[in-house]
Design a protein around this motif. Structure first.
Motif, PDB file in Angstrom:
ATOM      1  N   UNK A 272     -15.711 -45.793 -35.085  1.00  0.00           N
ATOM      2  CA  UNK A 272     -15.255 -44.892 -34.022  1.00  0.00           C
ATOM      3  C   UNK A 272     -14.774 -43.567 -34.588  1.00  0.00           C
ATOM      4  N   UNK A 273     -14.033 -43.627 -35.700  1.00  0.00           N
ATOM      5  CA  UNK A 273     -13.468 -42.400 -36.274  1.00  0.00           C
ATOM      6  C   UNK A 273     -14.584 -41.447 -36.693  1.00  0.00           C
ATOM      7  N   UNK A 274     -15.624 -41.994 -37.311  1.00  0.00           N
ATOM      8  CA  UNK A 274     -16.738 -41.165 -37.760  1.00  0.00           C
ATOM      9  C   UNK A 274     -17.464 -40.518 -36.597  1.00  0.00           C
ATOM     10  N   UNK A 275     -17.741 -41.323 -35.543  1.00  0.00           N
ATOM     11  CA  UNK A 275     -18.440 -40.774 -34.378  1.00  0.00           C
ATOM     12  C   UNK A 275     -17.583 -39.740 -33.676  1.00  0.00           C
ATOM     13  N   UNK A 276     -16.273 -40.000 -33.605  1.00  0.00           N
ATOM     14  CA  UNK A 276     -15.374 -39.032 -32.973  1.00  0.00           C
ATOM     15  C   UNK A 276     -15.449 -37.689 -33.700  1.00  0.00           C
TER      16      UNK A 276
ATOM     17  N   UNK B 134     -25.473 -21.331 -34.017  1.00  0.00           N
ATOM     18  CA  UNK B 134     -25.446 -21.326 -35.485  1.00  0.00           C
ATOM     19  C   UNK B 134     -24.120 -21.844 -36.027  1.00  0.00           C
ATOM     20  N   UNK B 135     -23.010 -21.296 -35.498  1.00  0.00           N
ATOM     21  CA  UNK B 135     -21.694 -21.748 -35.964  1.00  0.00           C
ATOM     22  C   UNK B 135     -21.484 -23.215 -35.599  1.00  0.00           C
ATOM     23  N   UNK B 136     -21.920 -23.602 -34.385  1.00  0.00           N
ATOM     24  CA  UNK B 136     -21.730 -24.986 -33.949  1.00  0.00           C
ATOM     25  C   UNK B 136     -22.511 -25.955 -34.834  1.00  0.00           C
ATOM     26  N   UNK B 137     -23.749 -25.581 -35.181  1.00  0.00           N
ATOM     27  CA  UNK B 137     -24.551 -26.423 -36.074  1.00  0.00           C
ATOM     28  C   UNK B 137     -23.927 -26.496 -37.462  1.00  0.00           C
ATOM     29  N   UNK B 138     -23.425 -25.358 -37.952  1.00  0.00           N
ATOM     30  CA  UNK B 138     -22.797 -25.341 -39.275  1.00  0.00           C
ATOM     31  C   UNK B 138     -21.573 -26.252 -39.298  1.00  0.00           C
ATOM     32  N   UNK B 139     -20.771 -26.217 -38.217  1.00  0.00           N
ATOM     33  CA  UNK B 139     -19.586 -27.081 -38.146  1.00  0.00           C
ATOM     34  C   UNK B 139     -19.998 -28.548 -38.119  1.00  0.00           C
ATOM     35  N   UNK B 140     -21.104 -28.832 -37.412  1.00  0.00           N
ATOM     36  CA  UNK B 140     -21.624 -30.200 -37.363  1.00  0.00           C
ATOM     37  C   UNK B 140     -22.112 -30.628 -38.747  1.00  0.00           C
ATOM     38  N   UNK B 141     -22.773 -29.717 -39.463  1.00  0.00           N
ATOM     39  CA  UNK B 141     -23.254 -30.032 -40.807  1.00  0.00           C
ATOM     40  C   UNK B 141     -22.092 -30.342 -41.744  1.00  0.00           C
ATOM     41  N   UNK B 142     -20.999 -29.572 -41.616  1.00  0.00           N
ATOM     42  CA  UNK B 142     -19.808 -29.832 -42.431  1.00  0.00           C
ATOM     43  C   UNK B 142     -19.323 -31.261 -42.205  1.00  0.00           C
ATOM     44  N   UNK B 143     -19.243 -31.673 -40.922  1.00  0.00           N
ATOM     45  CA  UNK B 143     -18.761 -33.023 -40.613  1.00  0.00           C
ATOM     46  C   UNK B 143     -19.718 -34.080 -41.152  1.00  0.00           C
TER      47      UNK B 143
ATOM     48  N   UNK C 273     -20.818 -38.328 -45.066  1.00  0.00           N
ATOM     49  CA  UNK C 273     -21.737 -38.931 -46.033  1.00  0.00           C
ATOM     50  C   UNK C 273     -21.064 -39.080 -47.395  1.00  0.00           C
ATOM     51  N   UNK C 274     -20.244 -38.101 -47.775  1.00  0.00           N
ATOM     52  CA  UNK C 274     -19.630 -38.120 -49.100  1.00  0.00           C
ATOM     53  C   UNK C 274     -18.417 -39.037 -49.142  1.00  0.00           C
ATOM     54  N   UNK C 275     -17.598 -38.984 -48.097  1.00  0.00           N
ATOM     55  CA  UNK C 275     -16.265 -39.569 -48.187  1.00  0.00           C
ATOM     56  C   UNK C 275     -16.002 -40.728 -47.229  1.00  0.00           C
ATOM     57  N   UNK C 276     -16.917 -40.974 -46.278  1.00  0.00           N
ATOM     58  CA  UNK C 276     -16.645 -42.015 -45.295  1.00  0.00           C
ATOM     59  C   UNK C 276     -15.652 -41.531 -44.254  1.00  0.00           C
ATOM     60  N   UNK C 277     -15.596 -42.267 -43.131  1.00  0.00           N
ATOM     61  CA  UNK C 277     -14.829 -41.797 -41.977  1.00  0.00           C
ATOM     62  C   UNK C 277     -13.340 -41.660 -42.276  1.00  0.00           C
ATOM     63  N   UNK C 278     -12.836 -42.487 -43.178  1.00  0.00           N
ATOM     64  CA  UNK C 278     -11.390 -42.526 -43.389  1.00  0.00           C
ATOM     65  C   UNK C 278     -10.851 -41.224 -43.991  1.00  0.00           C
ATOM     66  N   UNK C 279     -11.618 -40.642 -44.927  1.00  0.00           N
ATOM     67  CA  UNK C 279     -11.116 -39.465 -45.639  1.00  0.00           C
ATOM     68  C   UNK C 279     -11.770 -38.162 -45.196  1.00  0.00           C
TER      69      UNK C 279
END
Ligand SMILES: [Zn+2]
Length: 262
Positions: free
Chosen positions: A18-22, A92-101, A106-112
């Motif tokens: 849930x945390x990741x999808x949120x 563009x900004x919205x996609x970039x923010x989505x890419x950041x998430x 992918x790198x850190x998992x939902x917890x971190x």
């Protein structure tokens, strides 16, 4: 074959939790807030004033028009009143923010990932403003520096002195380089804002990471300059790129890499 891929996809979806999808759902909305922030700070307007409207016909955007990405796609990138193209800035900004998430998850998992996102989105706004206006506003760099020190005090108090020293060293080092450059070339190469952003990087990453941040940022800038000149943009000795976006990128990369060893 498709079944196996579907299995992997659903496994991936379930592992987000849930945390990741949120976080993924939240990201485009953060992106539209960043878009407002970038526009207002780049144009020197107060942040909380007026609502977005069409540049040509002045039609006010209703809540229906303000759903990130979806509204833009549904209207095919045009104003619903007059058909004026809305441009690529907001999606563009919205996609970039989505890419950041997505990268953070992918790198850190939902917890971190939330902390990676906080830093990533903050740096995204700074990088975008610097790319547009050659400006790294104090209202973004200085709180970022303070936040880095606060987090160090909270999570790794034994490293606080190192991070504080890194912030000072980062600022002094880039100011020294800027001073030297101005002496030699008689024009400004690095701004005050770059030094403050590098100080913030020090506050988040500590002393040991500072040389790596500069190295990665310089390499990324060189590759970009080479790419631009290959693409036909003439780069002369006096043409320059803003350094802030590269500093921001390098800071976030080093932060993500460091998170493997946390
Ligand atoms: Zn319009």
């Amino acid at each position: 074959m498709f079944a196996a891929q579907l299995d992997r996809l659903s496994g991936l979806a379930a592992s987000l939790g849930h945390a990741g999808w949120a976080l993924l759902l939240l990201a485009p909305f953060v992106g539209s807030l960043l878009g407002v922030l970038i526009r207002r700070l780049a144009e020197g307007r107060p942040i909380v004033r007026g609502r977005s409207h069409c540049e040509r016909c002045g039609a006010r955007l209703t809540p229906r028009d303000l759903v990130p990405l979806i509204s833009w796609l549904a209207a095919r990138g045009r104003c619903r009143q007059c058909g004026h193209p809305l441009g690529w800035f907001n999606p563009g900004v919205e996609l970039a923010a989505l890419a950041v998430a997505a990268i953070a998850l992918a790198v850190d998992g939902a917890e971190h990932a939330w902390l990676d996102c906080l830093l990533g989105w903050w740096l995204l706004a700074l990088a975008w403003i610097d790319a547009r206006q050659w400006l790294l506003p104090d209202v973004l760099t200085l709180p970022l520096l303070v936040l880095g020190l606060l987090l160090a005090a909270l999570f790794t108090p034994e490293d606080l002195a190192d991070h504080a020293a890194a912030a000072i060293l980062g600022y002094v080092a880039l100011r020294a380089v800027a001073w030297l450059y101005e002496r030699l070339r008689h024009c400004e190469g690095l701004g005050q804002g770059d030094a403050k952003l590098f100080a913030a990087a020090g506050a988040w990453l500590g002393i040991a990471a500072l040389p790596q941040v500069i190295l990665v940022a310089a390499l990324a800038a060189l590759v970009t300059a080479a790419g631009l000149s290959l693409a036909g943009t003439r780069m002369r000795a006096h043409s320059a790129l803003p350094f802030g976006p590269f500093l921001a990128l390098a800071t976030w990369l080093l932060w993500l890499l460091g998170s493997f060893s946390r």
